[in-house]
Scaffold this motif. Structure first.
Motif, short mmCIF file in Angstrom:
data_model
loop_
_atom_site.label_atom_id
_atom_site.label_comp_id
_atom_site.label_asym_id
_atom_site.label_seq_id
_atom_site.Cartn_x
_atom_site.Cartn_y
_atom_site.Cartn_z
N GLY A 1 0.73 -1.27 0.01
CA GLY A 1 -0.12 0.33 -0.10
C GLY A 1 1.13 1.49 -0.07
O GLY A 1 0.25 2.13 -0.29
N ILE A 2 1.74 1.25 1.28
CA ILE A 2 2.62 2.27 1.17
C ILE A 2 3.78 2.65 -0.55
O ILE A 2 4.01 3.33 -0.94
N PHE A 3 4.05 1.56 -0.53
CA PHE A 3 5.71 1.47 -2.09
C PHE A 3 4.02 2.26 -2.69
O PHE A 3 4.35 3.20 -3.56
N GLU A 4 3.04 1.60 -3.19
CA GLU A 4 1.89 2.00 -4.24
C GLU A 4 1.60 3.27 -4.87
O GLU A 4 2.16 4.29 -5.33
N THR A 5 1.46 4.45 -2.66
CA THR A 5 0.94 5.31 -3.13
C THR A 5 2.10 6.57 -3.43
O THR A 5 1.99 7.07 -3.43
N TYR A 6 3.12 5.73 -2.86
CA TYR A 6 4.79 6.83 -2.23
C TYR A 6 5.05 6.63 -3.96
O TYR A 6 5.90 7.31 -4.63
N CYS A 7 5.37 5.92 -5.08
CA CYS A 7 5.32 6.20 -6.23
C CYS A 7 4.91 6.53 -6.95
O CYS A 7 5.12 7.45 -7.86
N ALA A 8 3.19 6.66 -7.07
CA ALA A 8 2.81 7.93 -7.85
C ALA A 8 2.75 9.31 -7.42
O ALA A 8 3.10 10.00 -8.66
N TYR A 9 3.31 9.08 -5.71
CA TYR A 9 3.41 10.39 -5.43
C TYR A 9 4.78 11.45 -6.26
O TYR A 9 5.02 12.59 -6.38
N GLY A 10 5.68 9.97 -5.89
CA GLY A 10 7.19 10.26 -7.10
C GLY A 10 7.14 10.57 -8.83
O GLY A 10 7.53 11.61 -9.09
N LYS A 11 6.14 10.03 -9.61
CA LYS A 11 5.61 10.29 -10.72
C LYS A 11 5.60 11.93 -10.59
O LYS A 11 5.97 12.53 -11.60
N ARG A 12 4.16 12.22 -9.54
CA ARG A 12 3.55 13.97 -9.88
C ARG A 12 4.87 14.56 -9.53
O ARG A 12 4.94 15.54 -10.05
#
Ligand code: IMP
Length: 432
Positions: free
Chosen positions: A185-196
């Motif tokens: 859960g944390i990995f997916e959410t933070y990867c999305a932040y990273g992309k933005r």
């Protein structure tokens, strides 16, 4: 044009946002160097009121470059929300905004650990802003932190996150009797932040030093205040970063020889949020009056601030540990109508007078403030823009601050609007 650092001389909330915003007019680049979304800086101009937690308030001026340095701890969710809010107020946060690849991240487990820690501390609780600041800096110093640059490399990010969570979940399960946190859960959410955020992430030390080489003007924006500094403040009741001027160098990758001036922002009285010593605190009507007139409620947490008289011992200390070249006094107008105004000139503890911050915690916790009493002023200072027009007792108050601090007052703020300001000398107009 010179490069200057703006710092708070008290326990934060001195009105740095307004001063930074004013001086940013003459700067090319505005850089935050420590802290995170625990800060709350407010700016009011003809168009709107803006509240900043991480992004330098200079972003309001078109054409300025704004930077978050490596000394900061970044909560990407809070940062994206701040960007969204500013953009909804027609403030562009795009190619004018950069984040250090070395800045550390705040992760959900930092906020959770902080919550549990504060509960366990009892009377020694710090009264933090609850943003996970301390635990993120603890990981940085413990060399288990995750940095902005790591977000751009998902494999590396997952590996560190997995190792950290294995340890954190032991704390949650065995010590705090709480649920484990979920890696995916944390990995997916933070990867999305990273992309933005990825287009903003860069080596900001290089950017700032290049700007300085091209004779651009850089403004380093401190958050919190001197007495909340983890080394020089009222430890342990402090934040976890170096909010003093030295942090501007370690928190950005710029050498001390590049800094020309340090401006200390000081409120005409004193406030503090959270726990910890506060020698001039007023718990009765006078303190309540300052809180109401000064609207002393946290911009980040909404908590009522503790209020008290101006503490010249605390500010003199700030002049020393920051190497201040001048002061900016804010909220002078809040003292309008006070029949008399007190300034604390020393602390009395066990029969001894201290004109410097005592080295033992007991002395600062239980000292008596010794006051010099000054005459108040009948005519309001609110909105005055010329020093000459201040009532004489208000001028004497400013001169007393200068004498006790051993430092000139260059700027006096007489209201929350950017125009309600007296500028006796613009530190950015000085020659390098
Ligand atoms: P933390 O920074 O959230 O860890 O909080 C540590 C202490 O610093 C608490 O007493 C907070 O109330 C105080 N603090 C943190 N940020 C600010 C600020 O921007 N203004 C005033 N106090 C602050």
């Amino acid at each position: 044009m010179p490069n200057i650092v703006i710092v708070g001389t008290q326990w934060g909330d001195e009105g740095k946002g307004k001063i930074v915003h004013l001086l940013a007019n003459d700067a090319d680049m505005i850089v935050r160097y420590q802290g995170g979304a625990n800060a709350g800086h407010t700016v009011i101009n003809d168009h709107a009121q803006y509240t900043f937690h991480m992004i330098p308030s200079g972003i309001v001026h078109p054409g300025k470059t704004c930077i978050l340095g490596n000394g900061m701890v970044i909560d990407p969710a809070a940062l994206l929300e701040e960007i969204f809010l500013l953009e909804s107020q027609q403030i562009a946060v795009r190619e004018n905004f950069f984040i250090s690849h070395r800045a550390h991240l705040i992760l959900p487990y930092h906020r959770a650990i902080e919550r549990e820690n504060e509960k366990l501390k009892g009377p020694r609780r710090i009264g933090t802003t609850g943003r996970g600041i301390g635990p993120s800096y603890a990981d940085k110093m413990g060399r288990t932190g995750i940095r902005m640059g790591d977000l751009l490399d998902p494999n590396c990010f997952r590996e560190i996150l997995k190792a950290n969570l294995a340890e954190m979940n032991l704390f949650f399960n065995r010590l705090y009797d709480a649920e484990s946190m979920d890696l995916d859960g944390i990995f997916e959410t933070y990867c999305a932040y990273g992309k933005r955020l990825k287009n903003h992430v860069t080596d900001v030390s290089l950017l700032i030093n290049n700007a300085i080489d091209q004779s651009k003007t850089v403004l380093f924006e401190g958050a919190q205040g001197t007495h909340l500094d983890v080394d020089h403040g009222t430890y342990p009741f402090v934040t976890s970063s170096n909010s003093t001027a030295g942090g501007a160098c370690t928190g950005t990758g710029v050498g001390p020889t590049c800094i020309n001036e340090v401006v200390g922002v000081t409120k005409a009285y004193t406030t503090r949020v959270g726990s910890g010593p506060f020698p001039t605190e007023l718990t009765g009507d006078t303190g309540n009056g300052l809180r109401t007139r000064g609207n002393e409620f946290g911009a980040t947490t909404g908590r009522p601030r503790r209020c008290g008289w101006y503490d010249a011992v605390a500010v003199k200390y700030a002049v020393r540990v920051n190497g201040l070249s001048s002061l900016a006094v804010t909220k002078l107008d809040v003292l309008d109508g006070e029949p008399e105004i007190k300034i604390c000139t020393s602390y009395l503890h066990d029969g001894k007078h201290y004109t410097d911050i005592p080295i033992n915690e007991a002395a600062i916790n239980s000292c008596e403030p010794v006051y010099e009493v000054l005459e108040g002023w009948d005519h309001p200072t609110s909105g005055i823009t010329s020093y000459q027009k201040l009532p004489d007792p208000a001028k004497r108050f400013i001169e007393k601050i200068e004498a006790l601090a051993g430092c000139k007052v260059d700027i006096v703020s007489t209201g929350s609007h950017e125009k309600e300001t007296i500028i006796r000398r613009n530190p950015l107009a000085a020659k390098k």
